[in-house]
Design a protein around this motif. Structure first.
Motif, PDB file in Angstrom:
ATOM      1  N   GLY A  86      12.906  13.910 -53.356  1.00  0.00           N
ATOM      2  CA  GLY A  86      13.947  14.925 -53.174  1.00  0.00           C
ATOM      3  C   GLY A  86      14.433  15.461 -54.512  1.00  0.00           C
ATOM      4  O   GLY A  86      14.609  16.677 -54.690  1.00  0.00           O
ATOM      5  N   GLY A  87      14.627  14.572 -55.477  1.00  0.00           N
ATOM      6  CA  GLY A  87      15.067  14.989 -56.813  1.00  0.00           C
ATOM      7  C   GLY A  87      14.007  15.822 -57.509  1.00  0.00           C
ATOM      8  O   GLY A  87      14.302  16.876 -58.093  1.00  0.00           O
ATOM      9  N   VAL A  88      12.767  15.377 -57.420  1.00  0.00           N
ATOM     10  CA  VAL A  88      11.650  16.098 -58.056  1.00  0.00           C
ATOM     11  C   VAL A  88      11.495  17.489 -57.436  1.00  0.00           C
ATOM     12  O   VAL A  88      11.348  18.496 -58.139  1.00  0.00           O
ATOM     13  CB  VAL A  88      10.349  15.265 -57.925  1.00  0.00           C
ATOM     14  N   THR A  89      11.546  17.540 -56.113  1.00  0.00           N
ATOM     15  CA  THR A  89      11.420  18.823 -55.410  1.00  0.00           C
ATOM     16  C   THR A  89      12.535  19.777 -55.832  1.00  0.00           C
ATOM     17  O   THR A  89      12.290  20.939 -56.168  1.00  0.00           O
ATOM     18  CB  THR A  89      11.496  18.603 -53.880  1.00  0.00           C
ATOM     19  N   ALA A  90      13.772  19.260 -55.846  1.00  0.00           N
ATOM     20  CA  ALA A  90      14.916  20.108 -56.172  1.00  0.00           C
ATOM     21  C   ALA A  90      14.785  20.682 -57.584  1.00  0.00           C
ATOM     22  O   ALA A  90      15.004  21.879 -57.804  1.00  0.00           O
ATOM     23  CB  ALA A  90      16.213  19.314 -56.028  1.00  0.00           C
ATOM     24  N   ILE A  91      14.404  19.848 -58.538  1.00  0.00           N
ATOM     25  CA  ILE A  91      14.264  20.313 -59.923  1.00  0.00           C
ATOM     26  C   ILE A  91      13.217  21.425 -60.012  1.00  0.00           C
ATOM     27  O   ILE A  91      13.451  22.483 -60.582  1.00  0.00           O
ATOM     28  CB  ILE A  91      13.889  19.137 -60.857  1.00  0.00           C
ATOM     29  N   GLN A  92      12.044  21.172 -59.411  1.00  0.00           N
ATOM     30  CA  GLN A  92      10.966  22.164 -59.485  1.00  0.00           C
ATOM     31  C   GLN A  92      11.341  23.453 -58.760  1.00  0.00           C
ATOM     32  O   GLN A  92      11.088  24.551 -59.252  1.00  0.00           O
ATOM     33  CB  GLN A  92       9.676  21.594 -58.893  1.00  0.00           C
ATOM     34  N   GLU A  93      11.961  23.336 -57.583  1.00  0.00           N
ATOM     35  CA  GLU A  93      12.280  24.526 -56.796  1.00  0.00           C
ATOM     36  C   GLU A  93      13.393  25.348 -57.425  1.00  0.00           C
ATOM     37  O   GLU A  93      13.487  26.543 -57.198  1.00  0.00           O
ATOM     38  CB  GLU A  93      12.671  24.124 -55.369  1.00  0.00           C
ATOM     39  N   MET A  94      14.248  24.705 -58.223  1.00  0.00           N
ATOM     40  CA  MET A  94      15.317  25.450 -58.902  1.00  0.00           C
ATOM     41  C   MET A  94      14.820  26.026 -60.236  1.00  0.00           C
ATOM     42  O   MET A  94      15.612  26.497 -61.047  1.00  0.00           O
ATOM     43  CB  MET A  94      16.543  24.552 -59.102  1.00  0.00           C
ATOM     44  N   GLY A  95      13.505  25.968 -60.443  1.00  0.00           N
ATOM     45  CA  GLY A  95      12.927  26.612 -61.631  1.00  0.00           C
ATOM     46  C   GLY A  95      12.662  25.671 -62.792  1.00  0.00           C
ATOM     47  O   GLY A  95      12.338  26.110 -63.889  1.00  0.00           O
ATOM     48  N   GLY A  96      12.787  24.379 -62.533  1.00  0.00           N
ATOM     49  CA  GLY A  96      12.567  23.393 -63.588  1.00  0.00           C
ATOM     50  C   GLY A  96      11.097  23.057 -63.765  1.00  0.00           C
ATOM     51  O   GLY A  96      10.230  23.634 -63.100  1.00  0.00           O
ATOM     52  N   PRO A  97      10.818  22.116 -64.666  1.00  0.00           N
ATOM     53  CA  PRO A  97       9.435  21.744 -64.956  1.00  0.00           C
ATOM     54  C   PRO A  97       8.793  20.950 -63.817  1.00  0.00           C
ATOM     55  O   PRO A  97       9.482  20.388 -62.978  1.00  0.00           O
ATOM     56  CB  PRO A  97       9.578  20.849 -66.196  1.00  0.00           C
ATOM     57  N   ILE A  98       7.468  20.924 -63.827  1.00  0.00           N
ATOM     58  CA  ILE A  98       6.724  20.044 -62.923  1.00  0.00           C
ATOM     59  C   ILE A  98       6.985  18.606 -63.380  1.00  0.00           C
ATOM     60  O   ILE A  98       6.892  18.290 -64.568  1.00  0.00           O
ATOM     61  CB  ILE A  98       5.203  20.334 -63.017  1.00  0.00           C
ATOM     62  N   ILE A  99       7.361  17.739 -62.425  1.00  0.00           N
ATOM     63  CA  ILE A  99       7.609  16.331 -62.751  1.00  0.00           C
ATOM     64  C   ILE A  99       6.517  15.486 -62.094  1.00  0.00           C
ATOM     65  O   ILE A  99       6.476  15.395 -60.860  1.00  0.00           O
ATOM     66  CB  ILE A  99       8.982  15.860 -62.210  1.00  0.00           C
ATOM     67  N   PRO A 100       5.637  14.886 -62.874  1.00  0.00           N
ATOM     68  CA  PRO A 100       4.621  14.014 -62.273  1.00  0.00           C
ATOM     69  C   PRO A 100       5.302  12.917 -61.450  1.00  0.00           C
ATOM     70  O   PRO A 100       6.303  12.342 -61.896  1.00  0.00           O
ATOM     71  CB  PRO A 100       3.905  13.404 -63.488  1.00  0.00           C
ATOM     72  N   TRP A 101       4.759  12.667 -60.255  1.00  0.00           N
ATOM     73  CA  TRP A 101       5.457  11.752 -59.336  1.00  0.00           C
ATOM     74  C   TRP A 101       4.468  10.789 -58.676  1.00  0.00           C
ATOM     75  O   TRP A 101       3.379  11.185 -58.273  1.00  0.00           O
ATOM     76  CB  TRP A 101       6.187  12.572 -58.265  1.00  0.00           C
ATOM     77  N   ILE A 102       4.873   9.541 -58.570  1.00  0.00           N
ATOM     78  CA  ILE A 102       4.024   8.502 -57.980  1.00  0.00           C
ATOM     79  C   ILE A 102       4.774   7.840 -56.823  1.00  0.00           C
ATOM     80  O   ILE A 102       5.911   7.376 -57.007  1.00  0.00           O
ATOM     81  CB  ILE A 102       3.667   7.427 -59.036  1.00  0.00           C
TER      82      ILE A 102
END
Ligand code: ZEM
Length: 294
Positions: free
Chosen positions: A109-125
């Motif tokens: 949820g945090g990764v999605t929110a950051i990316q969708e609000m225009g932030g960087p791609i966050i590698p996620w495992i």
């Protein structure tokens, strides 16, 4: 592993989870004009941060495994006030995807929110598990206290394993969202675009003249010019400390560098407390805007 056993003899073969699909479903529920500044994005970022920021490298306790914030007393810790809103918001996604753990869902949820609000791609495992009950709840007081300054930040973030540069990079998340008097006691947004992930937190911190807010609430700062933006004592600490300030200046000047460092630090934050083999699939999700038909 059931290598060699024919597939229909393997009971409950775990289904492969389509995390990009879940990412897209989360992206779909972020916007809501009746909530705050129009997005649940900021509070989802805060949930992912508070679920991980309890990590203690000395005891290898806390961190993003377990989703122990579902249980009392962790759900009632002062720092987590208001985060039920985020947990409840993600419940519909959990219902639609029972295979994902809460711990993975909050992190995603945090990764999605950051990316969708225009932030960087966050590698996620993926791979976080859910605790069965509240017996593994973390103790109170592990997250940073906004009324304190740089020594406290170094103590708290150092316990998680972060250095000065990473502290400043992570704090840039305060480009997002706002303080709510009924949650933390503080009031107002840090930037004029609280639903966009930018380096504006650093720009405002350096550019504006910050003065103490005159009110009955906890000590905080407002910008002299408009009175509409805010800073916490712990935010101002980033430019009062001689070793931290140069990073604020770098990130204010270079958004690309901020995105790169933030992505690495937020990924590291999401990995705290997990045991990895190095063989795991690392996901890099596509933003929904990247998928739009041109
Ligand atoms: Zn925050 N944060 N944070 N933070 N934070 C608030 C809101 C948000 C501190 C803090 O005390 C507060 C990081 C670091 C630190 C976000 C993300 C991240 C609020 C307001 C406070 C008081 C809560 C409220 O009233 O709703 C302190 C002292 C920090 C130490 C440096 C890090 C690291 C973050 C992520 C990487 C976000 C997105 C919000 C906005 C939440 C919202 O609901 O709008």
């Amino acid at each position: 592993k059931d290598i060699g056993v024919s597939e229909n003899k393997v009971p409950d073969k775990p289904k492969v989870i389509d995390y990009q699909k879940i990412y897209n479903q989360i992206a779909d529920i972020l916007e809501d004009n009746d909530y705050d500044d129009g997005s649940y994005g900021p509070i989802l970022v805060r949930l992912a941060w508070h679920a991980s920021g309890t990590y203690d490298k000395n005891t290898n306790t806390g961190g993003s495994d377990g989703s122990t914030m579902r249980f009392s007393p962790e759900s009632d810790h002062g720092a987590n006030a208001g985060l039920k809103t985020a947990r409840d918001k993600l419940e519909v996604i959990k219902l639609a995807n029972p295979g994902i753990t809460y711990a993975d869902l909050w992190s995603l949820g945090g990764v999605t929110a950051i990316q969708e609000m225009g932030g960087p791609i966050i590698p996620w495992i993926p791979g976080r598990k859910d605790a069965e009950d509240g017996s593994k709840c973390t103790v109170d007081g592990l997250l940073p206290d906004a009324s304190k300054t740089s020594n406290h930040l170094r103590e708290i973030f150092g316990r998680m394993g972060f250095n000065d540069r990473e502290i400043v990079a992570l704090a840039g998340a305060h480009a997002l969202g706002r303080c709510h008097p009924d949650r933390s006691g503080y009031s107002g947004p840090w930037t004029t675009s609280p639903t966009l992930f930018t380096n504006d937190f650093y720009i405002e911190l350096l550019k504006k003249k910050w003065q103490e807010k005159k009110w009955k609430g906890p000590k905080q700062y407002v910008d002299k010019e408009t009175g509409e933006l805010m800073m916490l004592p712990s935010d101002l600490a980033l430019i009062q400390d001689k070793k931290l300030k140069p990073y604020v200046e770098e990130y204010a000047k270079d958004e690309e560098l901020f995105f790169k460092d933030f992505s690495a630090a937020f990924h590291k934050l999401q990995e705290l407390g997990l045991t990895r083999t190095g063989e795991e699939t690392v996901y890099r999700f596509k933003r929904t805007s990247d998928e739009e038909v041109k």
